[in-house]
Design a protein around this motif. Structure first.
Motif, PDB file in Angstrom:
ATOM      1  N   GLY A 137       0.833  -1.199   0.000  1.00 49.32           N
ATOM      2  CA  GLY A 137       0.000   0.000   0.000  1.00 49.32           C
ATOM      3  C   GLY A 137       0.867   1.246   0.000  1.00 49.32           C
ATOM      4  N   ALA A 138       0.278   2.378  -0.372  1.00 46.65           N
ATOM      5  CA  ALA A 138       1.015   3.649  -0.438  1.00 46.65           C
ATOM      6  C   ALA A 138       1.613   4.011   0.928  1.00 46.65           C
ATOM      7  CB  ALA A 138       0.109   4.768  -0.940  1.00 46.65           C
ATOM      8  N   ALA A 139       0.849   3.808   1.997  1.00 47.82           N
ATOM      9  CA  ALA A 139       1.344   4.136   3.337  1.00 47.82           C
ATOM     10  C   ALA A 139       2.521   3.238   3.721  1.00 47.82           C
ATOM     11  CB  ALA A 139       0.218   4.010   4.369  1.00 47.82           C
ATOM     12  N   LEU A 144       8.304   2.527   4.477  1.00 42.12           N
ATOM     13  CA  LEU A 144       9.550   1.868   4.099  1.00 42.12           C
ATOM     14  C   LEU A 144      10.581   2.899   3.652  1.00 42.12           C
ATOM     15  CD1 LEU A 144      11.211  -0.692   3.523  1.00 42.12           C
ATOM     16  CD2 LEU A 144      10.124  -0.766   1.265  1.00 42.12           C
ATOM     17  N   SER A 145      10.156   3.843   2.851  1.00 35.92           N
ATOM     18  CA  SER A 145      11.059   4.880   2.358  1.00 35.92           C
ATOM     19  C   SER A 145      11.623   5.703   3.521  1.00 35.92           C
ATOM     20  CB  SER A 145      10.310   5.783   1.373  1.00 35.92           C
ATOM     21  OG  SER A 145      11.163   6.778   0.872  1.00 35.92           O
ATOM     22  N   ARG A 146      10.766   6.103   4.444  1.00 34.84           N
ATOM     23  CA  ARG A 146      11.234   6.848   5.633  1.00 34.84           C
ATOM     24  C   ARG A 146      12.203   6.006   6.445  1.00 34.84           C
ATOM     25  NH1 ARG A 146       5.987   8.022   6.357  1.00 34.84           N
ATOM     26  NH2 ARG A 146       5.872   6.691   8.176  1.00 34.84           N
ATOM     27  N   GLY A 147      11.855   4.732   6.616  1.00 37.62           N
ATOM     28  CA  GLY A 147      12.723   3.845   7.381  1.00 37.62           C
ATOM     29  C   GLY A 147      14.083   3.665   6.721  1.00 37.62           C
TER      30      GLY A 147
END
Length: 171
Positions: A137-139, A144-147
């Motif tokens: 999902g987008a969230a 994942l990107s932030r992590g």
């Protein structure tokens, strides 16, 4: 994924164990990503070993390295690096050129075909990764990107978003 630790118990037992549990989950994800990376690379028009791809990536990042510098960068012996370069040269992916200012030194330079193969592998890997990300999902993708940005920043020792400017492939 098979756990490399051999422990079947992923339940945290104390404050430090939670980090270990997260580390195991990430290790499994990295194993899956490494497999995805390898399979995508092998689907390219020219099949190269991970060692050969790594050598090409190093030479792409630092054109004109000599054999000794490549061997050191790859943490392999000079004879092994020389045989590796022989194979890459025979495949038309790199060429050895005399250094313009040092008569005894030979520079290793990617050919156009070598750069083309690296672009193809990178594109195949990106497509394979995008297919997996499409199942999230987008969230989840944003988390994942932030992590990943936070992980890179912590790895670089900068904390915060300092590592956010790095590309996903580590360049």
């Amino acid at each position: 994924m098979t756990r490399l630790t051999g422990f079947g118990d992923d339940q945290p037992n104390g404050p430090g164990d939670d980090l270990l549990s997260v580390a195991r989950e990430i290790a499994d994800a990295v194993d899956g990503l490494a497999n995805l990376w390898s399979v995508a690379a092998q689907g390219a028009s020219l099949r190269l070993s991970p060692h050969q791809l790594r050598a090409l990536r190093i030479l792409e990042a630092e054109p004109g390295l000599n054999l000794t510098a490549l061997a050191e960068g790859m943490e392999i012996g000079a004879p092994t690096a020389s045989r590796l370069c022989d194979r890459l040269e025979a495949a038309g992916l790199l060429e050895r050129l005399l250094h313009p200012h040092k008569r005894r030194e030979v520079q290793l330079v990617l050919t156009g075909r070598g750069r083309q193969v690296l672009r193809e592998v990178a594109e195949r890997r990106s497509q394979a990764l995008a297919a997996v990300l499409d199942g999230m999902g987008a969230a989840e993708r944003e988390a994942l990107s932030r992590g990943m940005r936070a992980f890179l920043a912590a790895q670089d020792g900068t904390g915060g978003a300092g590592g956010a400017g790095r590309q996903a492939d580590g360049r």
